[in-house]
Design a protein around this motif. Structure first.
Motif, PDB file in Angstrom:
ATOM      1  N   VAL A 126      -5.263   5.930  -7.893  1.00 51.27           N
ATOM      2  CA  VAL A 126      -6.734   5.726  -7.215  1.00 51.27           C
ATOM      3  C   VAL A 126      -7.733   4.565  -6.611  1.00 51.27           C
ATOM      4  O   VAL A 126      -7.390   4.281  -5.248  1.00 51.27           O
ATOM      5  N   LYS A 127      -7.830   4.054  -7.336  1.00 55.47           N
ATOM      6  CA  LYS A 127      -8.813   3.323  -7.239  1.00 55.47           C
ATOM      7  C   LYS A 127      -8.293   1.837  -7.007  1.00 55.47           C
ATOM      8  O   LYS A 127      -8.947   1.078  -5.462  1.00 55.47           O
ATOM      9  N   ARG A 171      -6.796   0.102  -0.176  1.00 53.38           N
ATOM     10  CA  ARG A 171      -6.762   0.341   1.683  1.00 53.38           C
ATOM     11  C   ARG A 171      -8.279  -0.938   2.555  1.00 53.38           C
ATOM     12  O   ARG A 171      -7.671  -0.908   3.892  1.00 53.38           O
ATOM     13  N   LYS A 172      -8.895  -0.829   1.631  1.00 53.10           N
ATOM     14  CA  LYS A 172     -10.268  -2.038   2.356  1.00 53.10           C
ATOM     15  C   LYS A 172      -9.490  -3.750   2.796  1.00 53.10           C
ATOM     16  O   LYS A 172      -9.709  -3.944   3.741  1.00 53.10           O
ATOM     17  N   TYR A 182       0.511  -1.262  -0.082  1.00 56.64           N
ATOM     18  CA  TYR A 182      -0.101   0.103   0.127  1.00 56.64           C
ATOM     19  C   TYR A 182       0.785   0.828  -0.499  1.00 56.64           C
ATOM     20  O   TYR A 182       0.581   2.191  -0.824  1.00 56.64           O
ATOM     21  N   SER A 188      -7.801   2.446  -2.981  1.00 57.96           N
ATOM     22  CA  SER A 188      -8.872   2.400  -2.469  1.00 57.96           C
ATOM     23  C   SER A 188      -9.222   1.231  -2.079  1.00 57.96           C
ATOM     24  O   SER A 188      -9.522   0.090  -0.558  1.00 57.96           O
ATOM     25  N   THR A 189      -9.278  -0.585  -3.167  1.00 57.36           N
ATOM     26  CA  THR A 189      -9.199  -0.961  -3.534  1.00 57.36           C
ATOM     27  C   THR A 189      -8.166  -1.842  -1.884  1.00 57.36           C
ATOM     28  O   THR A 189      -8.490  -2.821  -0.972  1.00 57.36           O
ATOM     29  N   ASN A 231       0.380   3.774  -2.316  1.00 54.04           N
ATOM     30  CA  ASN A 231       0.345   5.206  -2.605  1.00 54.04           C
ATOM     31  C   ASN A 231       1.491   6.662  -2.461  1.00 54.04           C
ATOM     32  O   ASN A 231       0.822   7.383  -3.282  1.00 54.04           O
TER      33      ASN A 231
END
Length: 326
Positions: free
Chosen positions: A169-170, A176-177, A60, A173-174, A64
Motif C-alpha cells: 500500500v505504501k 501513484r504520486k 503501477y 501510494s508513492t 496494484n
C-alpha cells in the motif's frame, strides 16, 4: 615625429570604429536567448514522455495487481482462521474439563482400582475402562495441541500477509504520486503544443465476426472504440493499454494480468505470420500492448488525452506477438 604609415592606420581606425561597434551590436542582437520548441519538437517530446509514462503506469498496474492478490489471500486467511479459533477453543475447553475431573477424582483413582481385592474379572473390567478413559483423554489432548498449532500457523501467516499488504500500500501510494506528477507534466506539454484531448465517442460501425473466444475479445475491443485512455483502468469508463486487452479477454472468460510485461509471459509466443484476430501485439520494450483484429490492424488504448482507436499493427516497431492460452 610619426610616420605616414602610422598616421594612415590611425585614420583608418577612426573611420572603422563606428562600423565595428555596429557589427558587434548586430552580433549581440542576432544571438537568440532560448528559442521556443516548434510544434514538431513538442510532439516528439510528448511521444517520448508518453512512452516513459506508460512504463511507469504498467509498473503501477503490476503493483496494484499484487496488492489485490495479497488482499484476497488475507481475506481467505481470515475466513480460515475463524473455524480454527472455534476448534482450538473447544479443544481447550475439553482439556480444562479433563483437568478438573482428574483433580476431583484423583486421576480416576487408578491405583485404588489396582489395589482393590475384588474378583479378577472385575479388576480386568476396571482396567479396561481406565484404559479407554486414558486413551480418550490422550486423543483430546493431542487434538488440543493440533488445534493450537493450526491456529498459531494461520495467525502467523495472516500477520505476515497483513505486513506485506501494508508495504505494498505504501509503495503503491508513492508510485501513484509519481504517475500523477508525470501526468501533470505531460498535460502541460500537450497544452503548449496546442493539443486538446480527443472527444470520446461510441463506435457504431460494422464489427467483424470471428468464431470462438477470440471473436468475443475482438467484438469487445470494437465496442470499446472511442472510450478515453484512463491510466490504471480496465473499464468500463476507460482503459489503459493492458487494461483494454485484459477486459477484452475477460469478456471471453479468460483471465489476464493487468500489465503488458506479465501478459507477455502469460501468452504463447508466435510469429508475425501466425497472427490471428484476438492475438496480442507488444511494443515499446513490453511497455505497450494491443489487440490484433485482423487485416493488419490492432485496437489499443494509446496514451493520456487520446481514446481507444484502430491503428496499423506497425504503428510502432512490434516487440513480439502472443496468443492467449485458452
Amino acid at each position: 615625429m610619426s610616420s605616414p604609415h602610422g598616421r594612415g592606420w590611425r585614420a583608418a581606425a577612426r573611420l572603422l570604429a563606428p562600423a565595428g561597434a555596429l557589427i558587434i551590436g548586430l552580433l549581440v542582437t542576432a544571438a537568440p536567448a532560448h528559442a521556443e520548441p516548434s510544434a514538431a519538437e513538442l510532439r516528439k517530446q510528448i511521444t517520448t514522455k508518453s512512452a516513459q509514462l506508460e512504463k511507469i503506469v504498467e509498473q503501477y498496474n503490476k503493483l496494484n495487481s499484487q496488492l489485490k492478490q495479497t488482499r484476497a489471500e488475507v481475506a481467505q486467511l481470515e475466513r480460515d482462521l475463524g473455524p480454527l479459533e472455534v476448534r482450538a477453543d473447544a479443544a481447550q475447553q475439553n482439556v480444562a474439563r479433563i483437568a478438573a475431573t482428574a483433580y476431583r477424582t484423583g486421576a480416576f483413582r487408578g491405583w485404588n482400582a489396582l489395589l482393590d481385592k475384588s474378583a479378577d474379572g472385575e479388576l480386568l473390567a476396571r482396567l479396561s475402562t481406565l484404559h479407554q478413559l486414558a486413551a480418550s483423554q490422550q486423543e483430546q489432548l493431542d487434538e488440543a495441541h493440533r488445534a493450537a498449532g493450526d491456529r498459531f500457523a494461520a495467525k502467523a501467516a495472516l500477520d505476515a500477509r497483513l505486513q506485506e499488504q501494508a508495504t505494498r500500500v505504501k509503495a503503491l501510494s508513492t508510485q501513484r504520486k509519481a504517475v500523477e506528477k508525470d501526468l501533470g507534466k505531460l498535460k502541460a506539454m500537450r497544452q503548449a503544443a496546442g493539443l486538446t484531448d480527443e472527444a470520446t465517442s461510441t463506435y457504431t460501425g460494422a464489427v467483424p465476426a470471428y468464431a470462438g473466444k477470440a471473436g468475443i475479445a475482438v467484438k469487445f475491443a470494437y465496442k470499446a472504440l472511442g472510450k478515453p485512455y484512463i491510466w490504471a483502468a480496465d473499464g468500463p469508463e476507460g482503459y489503459d493499454c493492458s487494461g483494454l486487452t485484459l477486459a477484452a479477454w475477460r469478456a471471453a472468460g479468460v483471465s489476464l494480468y493487468h500489465q503488458a510485461a506479465t501478459q507477455w509471459r502469460e501468452v504463447t509466443h508466435i510469429k508475425r505470420s501466425q497472427l490471428a484476430p484476438g492475438d496480442l501485439v507488444f511494443y515499446s520494450g513490453l511497455g505497450h500492448v494491443a489487440l490484433y483484429v485482423g487485416s493488419g490492424k490492432v485496437i489499443h488504448a494509446p496514451t493520456t488525452g487520446e481514446v481507444v482507436k484502430v491503428s496499423s499493427v506497425d504503428m510502432m516497431t512490434p516487440y513480439g506477438y502472443g496468443r492467449v492460452k485458452l
